[in-house]
Structures are given as structure tokens and as C-alpha cells.
Design an enzyme around this catalytic site. Structure first.
Site, short mmCIF file in Angstrom:
data_model
loop_
_atom_site.label_atom_id
_atom_site.label_comp_id
_atom_site.label_asym_id
_atom_site.label_seq_id
_atom_site.Cartn_x
_atom_site.Cartn_y
_atom_site.Cartn_z
N GLU A 1 -36.41 -18.61 -35.56
CA GLU A 1 -37.35 -19.50 -34.88
C GLU A 1 -38.80 -19.23 -35.34
OE1 GLU A 1 -36.91 -22.06 -32.79
OE2 GLU A 1 -39.06 -22.28 -32.49
N THR B 1 -36.30 -27.64 -34.99
CA THR B 1 -35.19 -26.72 -35.26
C THR B 1 -33.93 -27.46 -35.71
OG1 THR B 1 -36.04 -25.06 -33.74
CG2 THR B 1 -33.69 -24.99 -34.16
N HIS C 1 -40.11 -18.14 -30.00
CA HIS C 1 -40.45 -19.55 -29.73
C HIS C 1 -41.84 -19.64 -29.11
CE1 HIS C 1 -40.20 -23.67 -28.29
NE2 HIS C 1 -39.16 -23.82 -29.11
N ASP D 1 -37.21 -21.44 -39.58
CA ASP D 1 -36.89 -22.87 -39.39
C ASP D 1 -38.08 -23.78 -39.58
OD1 ASP D 1 -38.11 -22.29 -36.94
OD2 ASP D 1 -36.52 -23.14 -35.70
N HIS D 2 -39.25 -23.39 -39.05
CA HIS D 2 -40.44 -24.26 -39.16
C HIS D 2 -41.68 -23.44 -38.82
CE1 HIS D 2 -40.23 -24.33 -34.81
NE2 HIS D 2 -39.03 -24.88 -34.83
C1 GP9 Z 1 -33.68 -24.32 -28.63
C2 GP9 Z 1 -34.30 -24.06 -29.94
C3 GP9 Z 1 -35.73 -24.50 -30.01
O1 GP9 Z 1 -32.31 -24.40 -28.63
O2 GP9 Z 1 -33.54 -24.46 -30.98
O3 GP9 Z 1 -35.94 -25.61 -30.77
P1 GP9 Z 1 -37.42 -26.09 -31.21
O4 GP9 Z 1 -38.18 -26.38 -29.92
O5 GP9 Z 1 -38.06 -24.98 -31.99
O6 GP9 Z 1 -37.18 -27.31 -32.05
#
Ligand code: GP9
Length: 411
Positions: free
Chosen positions: A38, A80, A193, A252-253
Site C-alpha cells: 500500500e 489499489t 494507508h 501499488d500507487h
Molecule cells: C482496501 C485497500 C485500500 O482494501 O485496498 O485501497 P485504496 O484506498 O488504496 O485504493
């Protein structure tokens, strides 16, 4: 539609041509463990704060791994879920919304489905609500055998949205160790996150001047994820899985922090537009091969869409007839002319970096030297920009109209 089919056939032929490369099938039958972390950006790698490394465990594992330092996330509004799509399906996300939510019933050539056809057991691990990003439906469609979600975990380390990554990795490996080999296991972390604040007892990094800022909290959460990652690698070694598996780790980002002042202070230099774009879009890619082969730093451009083709190349599974966009990154000789295309139409081939204008006017677009950021003659990027557009439009056409299904029915 015919042009789209042709475009994918050419991509397939390009990958087929790479089957003579020495890495094709070198790790046939090995397990694959892929970790999507994340908001894990590339700029933290190798950095220290007040004399302490932000990612000491990652830095150590990178010494015995391949480190792709010019690797990009290719996500759009689906965040994500877009990263997951890019990494496991090798298609571009849509300009609006998430494919996971909008088209979970469409047909895709997903990594788990291809591996399942080759005798792999496949599972995905994420300690959050199974319905978030429509994962229950999409993972069923992608043909994972099992989706371990929040209800499969004991919340013995409550943290942020759910379970701390340390416990998440521990409990996930408890399950992975029971999987029938060869297996593909995909793990999605969560502790780093937005907005990143961790309880006091977790704050082990001395943030100094960044204390009390979101940027500082971000570094702190990355430091925690790094510790959890270190424990996970130790555990894989203890289980005898380290030498039997290809391990991939990528972010992921971006972290959604748009105030550039702390970045400039942290990195100790003013940041040009291109520097900022790279910070925003680059995520680290670590690939550890079972025998530790090819360890080192790799500067060639790549992105999340290349992950599935990379894995299948190493396992010796042909993707010639698959509707995938990416090309393998782990090769004896990097693919000449390879490009990485972002959702807004930007692209790089490692030599130039093309950035389309926000107002859409070609005369406001930028064609830059990929290393220095020096403006180049726009004509140097004209063909590449048109190819990037074509990749995006072709991908959208296939995704939105369920064309993989239509193509297969006619084959
Ligand atoms: C929650 C997680 C967060 O399941 O994948 O996703 P995001 O908010 O980063 O897109």
C-alpha cells in the site's frame, strides 16, 4: 475491433520472440509470491533519516535481488484495484472508475487463471472486507482458488483500517506454507494507508523535523511495513520457501501527499516537474529469483503491466496468445525500444519522457530527456505519443466491450 485484435496479436508475437531468451523457463515449476504494498513509493528506498535507514530490511534484501529503480505504477481512479488489474491482468486501467467494479463479469487472461491451467494452486490474501473494490466478484472471475480476506484472519494486531502488516504476513504465511506446490500467492498489504498515523508504540523512527506532519507519518508507516517485510522474509527462509519461490514486491500507487516542500527537504534538492512526476509515479520493484541470480540495480523502464508477462516468462509459460499488454522485464538482454505508458498518455522509453498537456493542446505537451529533464524537440516524441494513445484506446476497447470473450468465441 479487428485492429484491436491485431494489436494484441502483435504484442503476443513480440513476447513469443523473447522465448529464445535465456531466462524463459529458467524457473519452471517454482512457486510465485507477489506482494503489493500500500502506497509504497520508490523515493524511500536507500534513504536515511537522522542516521537511521527508512527501509533497512528492503535495502538488505535488495542486495541479493533485482531492483528495478525506474519502475512505475500505472493506476488511475481505481487506485489499489487498478494496481491489481495492471499487475495480474496486464491491461490498462480505465480513465474513470475501477475495472474491478465496472467490469468484474468480463473475461480476462489473468495471471492466476493462466497459472491454474498450468497446475498451480492460486490464492490471494488481504485482511480487509472481501467486498471492498468488488474483490469477491473479481477474484472469483480471475479464478483464484481461495481469497483469504478479513474474516479469515485473527485481528490480534489491530492497526489502522484492519490488521497490522506484521501479523498479516505471519498469518498469510501460515496458510501459504500449507498450499499445494507449485503455488501462486498474491498478498496485498494495508498498514501504510493514508493518512498514515500510527500509535505511539509503533513510532520507532526518529522523525525530527517531520514529527507531527503527514510526510513524517508516512515515513513512519513505511518503516513499520519494512520491519514486517523483514520478518516475512525470515519466515519464508525458515519454511524452506525462499529458495523454492520467485518473490516480487512492488508498491501499488503514490501516497497522495502533494505538498512538495517536505520531499525537497528530505531529498535535499529542489525538484523539477519531471522529478516530481517520477516521485509520484515510481514505485520500487524487487524481484528475488530462487537462486539469487541477476542481483543488481536495473534502470530500464517498466511498469505494473509488465509483472504478469515477467512471471510467466520466468516460468516458461507462453503468453503469445494472451490478451496482455506488458512485456517481460527479467531478460538476459533488455527489450530494445520498450515503453511504459501511463493512463494520462505520458510515456517513457528510458531515453525520452513525454508528458501530455493538461489542456490537451499538443503544443503544450512536453518531450523531455528522461534523465536530465531537458526539453527535446517535440518531434522526438510524436510517434511514441501516438503509440501510447493507441495502447490506451485499444485496452479500453477490449475491457469495456468484453472483447477477449468475443475473440475467443471466434477462435
Ligand atoms: C482496501 C485497500 C485500500 O482494501 O485496498 O485501497 P485504496 O484506498 O488504496 O485504493
Amino acid at each position: 475491433i479487428d485492429a484491436a485484435k491485431q494489436w494484441f496479436a502483435e504484442r503476443g508475437s513480440l513476447r513469443e520472440g523473447l522465448q529464445s531468451d535465456g531466462m524463459f523457463g529458467k524457473y519452471k515449476g517454482k512457486n510465485v509470491i507477489m506482494i503489493q504494498a500500500e502506497a509504497f513509493q520508490n523515493f524511500v528506498i536507500g534513504q536515511s533519516l537522522n542516521g537511521v535507514e527508512v527501509t533497512p530490511n528492503m535495502n538488505k534484501v535488495l542486495e541479493e535481488s533485482m531492483y528495478f529503480s525506474n519502475f512505475y505504477h500505472q493506476t488511475s481512479q481505481g487506485r489499489t484495484s487498478d494496481a491489481d488489474l495492471a499487475a495480474n491482468i496486464s491491461l490498462q486501467p480505465l480513465p474513470t472508475g475501477s475495472v474491478f467494479i465496472r467490469y468484474a463479469q468480463h473475461q480476462f487472461d489473468s495471471l492466476p487463471s493462466v497459472l491454474k491451467d498450468s497446475g498451480y494452486s492460486t490464492s490471494v490474501y488481504h485482511a480487509y472486507d472481501g467486498g471492498f473494490w468488488n474483490r469477491n466478484a473479481m477474484y472469483h472471475n480471475m479464478k483464484y482458488d481461495t481469497f483469504f480476506n478479513k474474516k479469515n484472519y485473527t485481528i490480534d494486531e489491530p492497526l489502522g483500517w484492519s490488521l497490522g502488516d506484521d501479523s498479516f504476513f505471519r498469518q498469510s504465511i501460515d496458510e501459504i506454507a500449507k498450499q499445494k506446490q507449485p503455488f501462486y500467492s498474491f498478498l496485498i498489504t494495508l498498514s501504510s494507508h493514508h493518512p498514515y498515523a500510527l500509535p505511539e508504540s509503533y513510532q520507532t523512527l526518529d522523525l525530527g523535523e517531520y514529527k507531527g506532519t503527514m510526510f513524517g507519518d508516512y515515513l513512519q508507516s513505511i518503516h513499520y511495513v519494512d520491519t514486517a517485510f523483514g520478518h516475512m522474509v525470515d519466515r519464508l527462509k525458515a519454511e524452506g520457501l525462499w529458495d523454492e519461490s520467485i518473490l516480487l514486491f512492488y508498491g501499488d500507487h503514490d501516497n497522495s501527499i502533494r505538498d512538495w516542500e517536505p520531499f525537497e527537504k528530505f531529498l535535499g534538492k529542489p525538484l523539477s516537474d519531471l522529478d516530481r512526476l517520477k516521485i509520484l509515479k515510481q514505485v520500487p520493484l524487487l524481484v528475488h529469483l530462487p537462486d539469487g541470480d541477476k542481483a543488481g540495480r536495473y534502470e530500464e523502464p517498466g511498469g505494473q503491466l509488465d509483472l504478469t508477462p515477467t512471471i510467466l516468462h520466468l516460468l516458461g509459460i507462453s503468453t503469445a496468445d494472451k490478451y496482455m499488454i506488458g512485456t517481460p522485464l527479467v531478460l538476459d538482454k533488455p527489450l530494445e525500444g520498450k515503453t511504459m505508458v501511463l493512463r494520462n498518455g505520458a510515456y517513457t522509453d528510458g531515453k525520452v519522457f513525454y508528458i501530455p498537456a493538461e489542456d490537451g493542446l499538443p503544443e503544450h505537451s512536453q518531450c523531455l530527456d528522461a534523465a536530465s529533464g531537458t526539453p527535446q524537440d517535440r518531434s522526438l516524441c510524436t510517434e511514441g505519443a501516438a503509440d501510447a494513445r493507441k495502447e490506451l484506446v485499444t485496452s479500453d476497447l477490449v475491457v469495456e466491450n468484453d472483447l477477449i470473450k468475443a475473440f475467443r468465441e471466434k477462435e
